[in-house]
Write an enzyme that holds these catalytic residues in place. Structure first.
Site, mmCIF file in Angstrom:
data_model
loop_
_atom_site.group_PDB
_atom_site.id
_atom_site.type_symbol
_atom_site.label_atom_id
_atom_site.label_comp_id
_atom_site.label_asym_id
_atom_site.label_seq_id
_atom_site.Cartn_x
_atom_site.Cartn_y
_atom_site.Cartn_z
ATOM 1 N N ASP A 159 28.491 25.918 -3.225
ATOM 2 C CA ASP A 159 28.548 26.141 -1.772
ATOM 3 C C ASP A 159 27.897 27.502 -1.483
ATOM 4 O OD1 ASP A 159 29.485 26.149 1.085
ATOM 5 O OD2 ASP A 159 30.678 24.450 0.366
ATOM 6 N N TYR B 177 20.362 15.216 13.415
ATOM 7 C CA TYR B 177 21.272 14.822 12.331
ATOM 8 C C TYR B 177 20.945 13.398 11.858
ATOM 9 C CZ TYR B 177 25.879 14.056 10.093
ATOM 10 O OH TYR B 177 26.904 13.790 9.215
HETATM 11 P P1 NAI Z 1 32.178 20.374 6.349
HETATM 12 O O1 NAI Z 1 31.410 21.153 7.381
HETATM 13 O O2 NAI Z 1 33.665 20.418 6.385
HETATM 14 O O3 NAI Z 1 31.707 20.838 4.876
HETATM 15 C C1 NAI Z 1 30.348 20.990 4.527
HETATM 16 C C2 NAI Z 1 30.226 21.998 3.402
HETATM 17 O O4 NAI Z 1 28.831 22.150 3.104
HETATM 18 C C3 NAI Z 1 30.764 23.372 3.800
HETATM 19 O O5 NAI Z 1 31.627 23.885 2.807
HETATM 20 C C4 NAI Z 1 29.498 24.204 3.934
HETATM 21 O O6 NAI Z 1 29.693 25.586 3.644
HETATM 22 C C5 NAI Z 1 28.567 23.535 2.936
HETATM 23 N N1 NAI Z 1 27.165 23.856 3.221
HETATM 24 C C6 NAI Z 1 26.552 23.837 4.424
HETATM 25 N N2 NAI Z 1 25.280 24.284 4.292
HETATM 26 C C7 NAI Z 1 25.089 24.552 2.975
HETATM 27 C C8 NAI Z 1 23.995 25.051 2.228
HETATM 28 N N3 NAI Z 1 22.838 25.367 2.822
HETATM 29 N N4 NAI Z 1 24.152 25.246 0.900
HETATM 30 C C9 NAI Z 1 25.326 24.955 0.292
HETATM 31 N N5 NAI Z 1 26.406 24.482 0.958
HETATM 32 C C10 NAI Z 1 26.285 24.291 2.278
HETATM 33 O O7 NAI Z 1 31.626 18.898 6.464
HETATM 34 P P2 NAI Z 1 32.262 17.493 5.978
HETATM 35 O O8 NAI Z 1 32.839 16.816 7.150
HETATM 36 O O9 NAI Z 1 33.085 17.691 4.773
HETATM 37 O O10 NAI Z 1 30.915 16.706 5.602
HETATM 38 C C11 NAI Z 1 30.418 16.585 4.271
HETATM 39 C C12 NAI Z 1 29.226 15.624 4.304
HETATM 40 O O11 NAI Z 1 29.632 14.378 4.883
HETATM 41 C C13 NAI Z 1 28.064 16.128 5.169
HETATM 42 O O12 NAI Z 1 26.848 15.760 4.548
HETATM 43 C C14 NAI Z 1 28.268 15.382 6.473
HETATM 44 O O13 NAI Z 1 27.059 15.263 7.176
HETATM 45 C C15 NAI Z 1 28.764 14.049 5.963
HETATM 46 N N6 NAI Z 1 29.491 13.245 6.943
HETATM 47 C C16 NAI Z 1 30.691 13.640 7.481
HETATM 48 C C17 NAI Z 1 31.357 12.815 8.381
HETATM 49 C C18 NAI Z 1 32.681 13.163 8.972
HETATM 50 O O14 NAI Z 1 33.242 12.354 9.749
HETATM 51 N N7 NAI Z 1 33.266 14.316 8.654
HETATM 52 C C19 NAI Z 1 30.796 11.529 8.804
HETATM 53 C C20 NAI Z 1 29.529 11.213 8.189
HETATM 54 C C21 NAI Z 1 28.930 12.046 7.286
#
Ligand code: NAI
Length: 450
Positions: A241, A356
């Site tokens: 991360d 997105y």
């Molecule tokens: P979140 O925002 O809670 O966690 C994402 C993590 O990725 C964070 O810890 C962040 O620091 C890290 N991150 C962001 N940019 C980064 C970078 N440049 N380098 C390294 N780490 C980085 O998001 P969530 O909800 O856990 O989502 C995870 C995945 O699931 C994402 O790809 C999101 O698009 C996808 N997703 C989530 C949905 C939802 O309902 N929460 C639905 C569909 C897809």
């Protein structure tokens, strides 16, 4: 944890009130717990009919070999844990009636959290229009049936390509996944088994034993859940991360007895640094999970370059660059498995999410095009497309919009990060070795869009 509304309408006054007012009554889903039976009752296995039942006989024998209580015909009023409909020999839509209508009355006798799984052939390789019609008919049938089931029961299908049969390792692997509590929030979906590659794990509770896995964006949310699930399944973990999330990342690394790599995945050398870290600290790299992702929502009319470029940069451009480094690396395990997190937004579209959805549509295109490149070395790449998942990302949606969004699927509730993690863990395992280039939706059969 299920959401508060689901808890309220599951018992006592809440249950009565919801019934009287005709409000949604989401069931508490049957989720995987180590040591619990694969299915909550006997499994009814029905075949294609017309005397061509070899596929279902072999499959029934394989399921009996797992210790399941297999039935070839239903006993009146017996609560079933699952119905498996083997339709691989269907050559005309008229042939669906036999097995489907034989199974129909048993749908009233499903136990809570039961499963219906169809096994049929892909229509793409059908030799005649009639064969294609029969095979494609299964698609409509299964997706409609999934919308009819209640009490947390789900229906999913396995499609066999030319290189796969009803007892190929990944057919059995996919069947085990769909039958189990691991697929709780997967509903109305198909997985295609393209080849006889893959291997069933000797220990179904530790399918990733001995593997080294990297998870990006693992400091919180879905990424942290993926790390926990892969660890539970036996993998050694590298969690990645951004430096700003360092404390949370270290906590996750400690919890899963893995190592933390603070890295912005958009860095030009991210791929090389991931490989070097995994090899130096763990001696190998077998599995890469591209999970890190961001949203910067705006209507396209109001979109600016910063929002557009950052989303494309993190969500897809970084994955392309890291994969290029992985494919060129000698240290990678000879059959690596890659799983990317897409989104139902990338399939059906979502207002305010053009950037997105472009990035997540990009993930799906990348996965499909990379699959043939990896197939040469016996490895695989797949995507998981989550729908509404209860995380920090969705907690920020205004209350009323969020409440509607989380109910708009066949299971009438949001999924949990662990539900996405379970699908990823399955696709990262050798049990899914014959499955590649697929996009599996973990969305409870979202009712909106594609
Ligand atoms: P979140 O925002 O809670 O966690 C994402 C993590 O990725 C964070 O810890 C962040 O620091 C890290 N991150 C962001 N940019 C980064 C970078 N440049 N380098 C390294 N780490 C980085 O998001 P969530 O909800 O856990 O989502 C995870 C995945 O699931 C994402 O790809 C999101 O698009 C996808 N997703 C989530 C949905 C939802 O309902 N929460 C639905 C569909 C897809």
């Amino acid at each position: 944890m299920t959401d508060k509304y689901t808890q309220f309408v599951s018992h006592g006054i809440g249950k009565d009130l919801a019934k009287k007012l005709g409000l949604p009554q989401p069931a508490v889903l049957r989720r995987y717990k180590e040591g619990e039976p694969l299915v909550p009752g006997p499994v009814l296995v029905l075949g294609s009919g017309n005397g061509r039942t070899a596929g279902s006989d072999d499959l029934a024998a394989a399921l009996a070999g797992w210790g399941l209580d297999v039935r070839r015909s239903a006993l009146p009023k017996e609560k079933l844990g699952a119905i498996v409909l083997v339709l691989d020999a269907v050559e005309h839509p008229e042939e669906l009636a036999g097995p489907v209508l034989t199974a129909a009355p048993s749908l009233r006798d499903l136990a809570p959290g039961a499963r219906v799984v169809t096994i049929s052939r892909t229509s793409a390789s059908a030799a005649t229009p009639a064969v294609a019609a029969g095979r494609q008919g299964v698609d409509g049938l299964l997706r409609s049936l999934a919308k009819e089931l209640r009490a947390g029961a789900t229906a999913n299908g396995i499609l066999l390509g030319d290189g796969a049969g009803t007892t190929s390792p990944s057919t059995l692997g996919a069947l085990r996944f769909f039958l189990s509590g691991r697929s709780a929030f997967v509903d109305g979906q198909f997985l295609t088994v393209t080849s006889g590659a893959g291997q069933l794990s000797a220990d179904p509770d530790k399918p990733l034993a001995g593997k080294v896995a990297v998870v990006t964006g693992a400091a919180r949310g879905i990424g942290a859940a993926i790390a926990r699930t892969l660890h539970r399944d036996g993998a050694r973990l590298v969690v990645v991360d951004i430096p700003a999330a360092g404390d949370h990342l270290a906590a996750v690394a400690n919890e899963v007895h893995g190592t933390a790599l603070q890295l912005d995945i958009t860095a030009g050398d991210a791929g090389r640094r991931i490989i070097d870290h995994a090899v130096e600290r763990h001696g190998a790299l077998d599995i890469v999970i591209h999970n890190a992702g961001i949203t910067r929502d705006k209507l396209l009319a109001n979109m600016d370059e910063g929002r557009w470029n950052s989303v494309i940069g993190v969500n897809i451009a970084s994955q392309l660059r890291i994969n290029e480094a992985l494919l060129g690396a000698d240290q990678l395990h000879k059959t690596p498995r890659i799983v990317s997190v897409a989104s139902t937004s990338g399939i059906a579209g979502n207002r305010g999410q053009t950037n997105y959805a472009a990035s997540k549509g990009g993930v799906i295109g990348m996965v499909r095009a990379t699959a043939p490149l990896l197939a040469e070395r016996g490895s695989s790449i797949n995507a998981v497309a989550p729908g509404f998942i209860e995380t920090d990302m969705t907690a920020r949606i205004p209350f009323a919009t969020r409440e509607v969004a989380r109910r708009l699927n066949s299971l009438q509730q949001g999924g949990l990060p662990g539900d996405v993690a379970e699908a990823i863990a399955f696709l990262a395992s050798d049990e899914a070795g014959g499955i590649t280039g697929e996009v599996l939706r973990v969305c409870g059969q979202n009712l909106v869009g594609a």
